[in-house]
Enzyme design. Sequence first.
Site: not given
Ligand code: PLP
Length: 394
Positions: A176, A204, A235
């Site tokens: 990320s 991601h 996302k």
């Molecule tokens: C954003 C993210 C999460 C968390 O996901 P949410 O649905 O926003 O809580 C988990 N793992 C990674 C690698 C992320 O980038």
Amino acid sequence: MTDVAARLEELRERGLYRRLRLIEGPQGPRVLLAGREVLLLCSNDYLGLAADRRVREAAAEAALRWGAGAGASRLISGNMEPHRELEDRLAAFKGYGRALLFGSGYLANSGTIAALAGPGETVFSDALNHASIIDGCRLARAETVVYRHNDVEHLGSLLRAAAGTPALIVTDGVFSMDGDVARLPELLELARRHGARLLVDEAHATGAVGPGGRGAVAAAGLSGEVDVVVGTLGKALGSYGAYVCASAETVDYLVNRARSFVFSTAPPPPAVGAARAALDVLEAEPERVERLAANARVLREALAAEGLAAAGSTTQIVPIEVGEAEPTMELCERALKRGVFAQGIRPPTVPEGSSRLRFTVMATHEPDELRRAAGQVGAAAREIGLLKSATIAA
Ligand SMILES: *Cc1c(COP(=O)(O)O)cnc(C)c1O
């Protein structure tokens, strides 16, 4: 001074104080920030689906048909048709026997890791894994062993040293904060050799890499092979919530033992409906994924031409490392004044000394506006002496 005020003061002194910025209007390639249009380069709405009319209408329709909320956890009375339908769609999309929805990716990681690893077991975790994975490791009363980022040789030696203990290996698929991709074939090979399970977090990666945006596991040809795949709906899928893909048996176990599933209200129907519509759009318009990759390449190359190389990144996450927190935030503010909205990322999100300005590209950006943005960031970097080569403007 209260101790909370003192702690806030300490954060300010260390350049680590954070505050919320208010976006006016929906997510998009350009947004209004404090009344001014800026190029949005820090949204995870990679495919532009959060504001897609079909996705918004699906959320509204689900609200009208199923209600605003699910009313209870899945195991009590909150399990509804839209949940089951989306789980079936996600499992098929990812090439797994079953999928299970969670309230968020944070909850999916923390609940799943804690359920799968217990006392007397060991979790092997990449040094740059997401905070929700780190918290999952803390909740699991297992031993956590951190291996150097993407270093499968290091992981191998740690696994050999721990021989005999049941183990779980956990990694981001696309990292990320660095935008690089995990070495999944080698990780799976190590997992098999040492009798460990492998969990890959595709937060991601889904919608961004792999065939039709199916993720890094699919890109490596390992769908159904990697034991557990986690993904978010928040996302690229433009909604909110998350899912875990695994075998029917593992999902059945999570229904029983993942505390963030058992003790939390089922995802709201509008979010579930929106995610389902987003999957429809993604399957019907896979060219969005290609546009995202092409745009990421444009921004990486334009930044490199300014002397700002994003080392390691091969994806839509494009970080330029500055080092200390304060110059990072200075660069962030100056880029913003020039109409480019990217976030400065500091500890504890990244290790000390590796603060960075992190860009995330969207499929809906125009290549030319990305090139212009790189020029503005280069100018901002020269203003504060981060790039020595050129003259300082004004
Ligand atoms: C954003 C993210 C999460 C968390 O996901 P949410 O649905 O926003 O809580 C988990 N793992 C990674 C690698 C992320 O980038």
